[in-house]
Design a protein around this motif. Structure first.
Motif, PDB file in Angstrom:
ATOM      1  N   ARG A   1     -39.220  -9.769  30.095  1.00  0.00           N
ATOM      2  CA  ARG A   1     -38.703  -9.249  28.832  1.00  0.00           C
ATOM      3  C   ARG A   1     -38.224 -10.390  27.924  1.00  0.00           C
ATOM      4  O   ARG A   1     -38.561 -10.436  26.741  1.00  0.00           O
ATOM      5  CB  ARG A   1     -37.558  -8.264  29.096  1.00  0.00           C
ATOM      6  N   ASN A   2     -37.471 -11.324  28.490  1.00  0.00           N
ATOM      7  CA  ASN A   2     -36.957 -12.438  27.682  1.00  0.00           C
ATOM      8  C   ASN A   2     -38.085 -13.274  27.087  1.00  0.00           C
ATOM      9  O   ASN A   2     -38.019 -13.684  25.928  1.00  0.00           O
ATOM     10  CB  ASN A   2     -36.032 -13.323  28.511  1.00  0.00           C
ATOM     11  N   ALA A   3     -39.120 -13.536  27.886  1.00  0.00           N
ATOM     12  CA  ALA A   3     -40.241 -14.334  27.389  1.00  0.00           C
ATOM     13  C   ALA A   3     -40.984 -13.612  26.267  1.00  0.00           C
ATOM     14  O   ALA A   3     -41.404 -14.233  25.291  1.00  0.00           O
ATOM     15  CB  ALA A   3     -41.194 -14.678  28.530  1.00  0.00           C
ATOM     16  N   LEU A   4     -41.125 -12.298  26.395  1.00  0.00           N
ATOM     17  CA  LEU A   4     -41.839 -11.544  25.368  1.00  0.00           C
ATOM     18  C   LEU A   4     -41.080 -11.476  24.049  1.00  0.00           C
ATOM     19  O   LEU A   4     -41.689 -11.518  22.986  1.00  0.00           O
ATOM     20  CB  LEU A   4     -42.156 -10.131  25.866  1.00  0.00           C
ATOM     21  N   VAL A   5     -39.760 -11.368  24.102  1.00  0.00           N
ATOM     22  CA  VAL A   5     -38.994 -11.222  22.856  1.00  0.00           C
ATOM     23  C   VAL A   5     -38.537 -12.555  22.266  1.00  0.00           C
ATOM     24  O   VAL A   5     -37.925 -12.582  21.209  1.00  0.00           O
ATOM     25  CB  VAL A   5     -37.789 -10.264  23.027  1.00  0.00           C
ATOM     26  N   THR A   6     -38.847 -13.648  22.925  1.00  0.00           N
ATOM     27  CA  THR A   6     -38.509 -14.970  22.403  1.00  0.00           C
ATOM     28  C   THR A   6     -39.682 -15.504  21.589  1.00  0.00           C
ATOM     29  O   THR A   6     -40.810 -15.546  22.091  1.00  0.00           O
ATOM     30  CB  THR A   6     -38.205 -15.954  23.557  1.00  0.00           C
ATOM     31  N   PRO A   7     -39.442 -15.898  20.338  1.00  0.00           N
ATOM     32  CA  PRO A   7     -40.543 -16.446  19.547  1.00  0.00           C
ATOM     33  C   PRO A   7     -41.134 -17.702  20.197  1.00  0.00           C
ATOM     34  O   PRO A   7     -40.395 -18.578  20.663  1.00  0.00           O
ATOM     35  CB  PRO A   7     -39.891 -16.784  18.210  1.00  0.00           C
ATOM     36  N   LEU A   8     -42.452 -17.753  20.230  1.00  0.00           N
ATOM     37  CA  LEU A   8     -43.163 -18.891  20.794  1.00  0.00           C
ATOM     38  C   LEU A   8     -42.679 -20.184  20.145  1.00  0.00           C
ATOM     39  O   LEU A   8     -42.552 -20.272  18.932  1.00  0.00           O
ATOM     40  CB  LEU A   8     -44.669 -18.736  20.564  1.00  0.00           C
TER      41      LEU A   8
ATOM     42  N   ASP B   1     -39.820 -26.249  26.872  1.00  0.00           N
ATOM     43  CA  ASP B   1     -41.178 -25.748  27.101  1.00  0.00           C
ATOM     44  C   ASP B   1     -41.691 -25.178  25.791  1.00  0.00           C
ATOM     45  O   ASP B   1     -41.303 -24.080  25.395  1.00  0.00           O
ATOM     46  CB  ASP B   1     -41.160 -24.676  28.197  1.00  0.00           C
ATOM     47  N   ASP B   2     -42.567 -25.893  25.118  1.00  0.00           N
ATOM     48  CA  ASP B   2     -43.052 -25.428  23.819  1.00  0.00           C
ATOM     49  C   ASP B   2     -44.043 -24.267  23.919  1.00  0.00           C
ATOM     50  O   ASP B   2     -44.434 -23.692  22.916  1.00  0.00           O
ATOM     51  CB  ASP B   2     -43.639 -26.570  22.998  1.00  0.00           C
ATOM     52  N   GLU B   3     -44.414 -23.880  25.129  1.00  0.00           N
ATOM     53  CA  GLU B   3     -45.296 -22.732  25.341  1.00  0.00           C
ATOM     54  C   GLU B   3     -44.526 -21.473  25.742  1.00  0.00           C
ATOM     55  O   GLU B   3     -45.124 -20.421  25.935  1.00  0.00           O
ATOM     56  CB  GLU B   3     -46.341 -23.052  26.418  1.00  0.00           C
ATOM     57  N   TYR B   4     -43.194 -21.587  25.868  1.00  0.00           N
ATOM     58  CA  TYR B   4     -42.389 -20.425  26.258  1.00  0.00           C
ATOM     59  C   TYR B   4     -42.262 -19.481  25.072  1.00  0.00           C
ATOM     60  O   TYR B   4     -42.026 -19.897  23.938  1.00  0.00           O
ATOM     61  CB  TYR B   4     -40.997 -20.872  26.722  1.00  0.00           C
ATOM     62  N   GLY B   5     -42.393 -18.202  25.338  1.00  0.00           N
ATOM     63  CA  GLY B   5     -42.232 -17.186  24.310  1.00  0.00           C
ATOM     64  C   GLY B   5     -43.541 -16.487  24.009  1.00  0.00           C
ATOM     65  O   GLY B   5     -44.554 -16.706  24.673  1.00  0.00           O
ATOM     66  N   SER B   6     -43.500 -15.626  23.007  1.00  0.00           N
ATOM     67  CA  SER B   6     -44.707 -14.893  22.612  1.00  0.00           C
ATOM     68  C   SER B   6     -44.810 -14.882  21.096  1.00  0.00           C
ATOM     69  O   SER B   6     -43.905 -15.312  20.389  1.00  0.00           O
ATOM     70  CB  SER B   6     -44.674 -13.467  23.161  1.00  0.00           C
ATOM     71  N   GLU B   7     -45.920 -14.347  20.626  1.00  0.00           N
ATOM     72  CA  GLU B   7     -46.172 -14.306  19.186  1.00  0.00           C
ATOM     73  C   GLU B   7     -45.941 -12.927  18.578  1.00  0.00           C
ATOM     74  O   GLU B   7     -46.409 -12.657  17.479  1.00  0.00           O
ATOM     75  CB  GLU B   7     -47.602 -14.764  18.908  1.00  0.00           C
TER      76      GLU B   7
END
Length: 128
Positions: free
Chosen positions: A37-44, A51-57
């Motif tokens: 959930r945290n990774a999905l709601v964190t802006p990429l 980690d510059d790839e952490y998050g989603s768009e």
């Protein structure tokens, strides 16, 4: 292998504290669901020094009208975010529903220990 070894332990991101004032922890399956959930709601790209790839768009569509094309694009962004998560073995279903409380994403995933999990991602802050 116990779920804690597979899915880890982390601080709770809901802001909870114990009676002694310590930050609560989540472990095992609850930690896996929290991490997803945290990774999905964190802006990429929110944490480039870590980690510059952490998050989603999913935030790239914020403020857009919810047309069928936008919902399809949002589904792809969620799918891409789930595929980056090491605890997710397989995505079984992603369903977006516009409900009275706002947009919700219903996720059905298979985790690395073959546990099937259903999660709801409340997206009203983005598309309320």
């Amino acid at each position: 292998m116990p779920n804690e070894e597979i899915y880890g332990v982390d601080y709770s991101s809901n802001g909870g504290v114990s009676s002694t004032g310590d930050i609560l922890c989540v472990e095992g399956l609850e930690n896996a669901k929290q991490a997803i959930r945290n990774a999905l709601v964190t802006p990429l790209g929110s944490y480039p020094s870590v980690d510059d790839e952490y998050g989603s768009e999913i935030y790239t569509l914020q403020g857009e009208d919810l047309t069928s094309n936008q919902l399809q694009a949002l589904t792809v962004h969620i799918q891409n975010g789930l595929l980056k998560e090491e605890r997710v073995k397989e995505i079984q279903n992603i369903e977006l529903k516009l409900e009275p409380g706002g947009l919700k994403a219903y996720l059905h995933v298979l985790l690395v220990n073959d546990a099937e999990e259903e999660m709801t991602l409340d997206m009203e802050d983005l598309y309320g």
